[in-house]
Design a protein around this motif. Sequence first.
Motif, short mmCIF file in Angstrom:
data_model
loop_
_atom_site.label_atom_id
_atom_site.label_comp_id
_atom_site.label_asym_id
_atom_site.label_seq_id
_atom_site.Cartn_x
_atom_site.Cartn_y
_atom_site.Cartn_z
N ARG A 246 7.68 0.76 0.06
CA ARG A 246 7.86 1.66 -1.08
C ARG A 246 8.89 2.74 -0.78
N GLY A 249 12.14 1.39 -1.54
CA GLY A 249 12.35 1.03 -2.94
C GLY A 249 11.86 -0.34 -3.34
N TYR A 250 11.07 -1.00 -2.50
CA TYR A 250 10.56 -2.32 -2.83
C TYR A 250 9.22 -2.21 -3.55
N LYS A 251 8.97 -3.19 -4.39
CA LYS A 251 7.75 -3.20 -5.17
C LYS A 251 6.54 -3.59 -4.34
#
Length: 268
Positions: A246, A249-251
């Motif tokens: 996170r 920037g990853y889901k």
Amino acid sequence: MGRLGVKSDYEELRKAQILENQARLASLGVQKAVAEFRSTASKPRSEKRKQNKVNYFSTPLRRSSRLKGNNVDSCGTTPPAKRKMGPFDEGDDEVEIEKRPANAPYLRVKDGLLMPLSPEALARRCNSKERGSIYDPILGICCHFCRQKKLCGEEDCKRCGDSDMDHPCLGKTDCSICHSSKGVLCRGCLKVRYGEEMEDVRENKEWICPHCTEEKGINPYWICSSSLCLKKRKMAPTGIAIFRAREMGYKSVAHLLMDQLQGTVKSI
């Protein structure tokens, strides 16, 4: 004082006591037994102990179900495709029924073993929808990632709330292709590891687990990030990698692993 060379009364008594003890040991046969033991122990061993050799070729070797070609899941167990309906009886033969999904396995349980949950337990079960808060080794369905056999926290789940085994667990996923334990994920692991919501998966009757997604070639970089599957790939388990994912920037962790496998990001 007595003269030198004359035995004292003490020495006479001592000698008499020794003779009496020797006579007593001779009557019991102790001296003979000691002599035989010493003679046996002093003899060198001329004969070697015989060893019975086992002939391993006389009996067939044991083979695992996987090598025999049987249908087994990632835990090494056969999926519950055939079960006997009705109460549990010793010696009963299994009969074929329709294949049940992995989030609704049929259990052969003796009468009286399943106890309904108390009102306090029912209220506590719904406190947490992520992975559940009540561990049940019988009715709980094991999540492939966290490997926790907890009752789900879904309010409408009849399997976990009413102990009704004819209904699937609403808090566990089921792959539309393999219907095996590899496709069983709880709500928390589904969201954290793959960025999916349980409601979306439940509505999608054609949902496919990460294993089948890769095997079918739908997305070769969409892999299962459980420690069991990563070790088979000779990859180190990621642990609690959702915080780093996170921050970058990853889901989910799976999205981070996709870029890692493609070489666009460093290893976790």
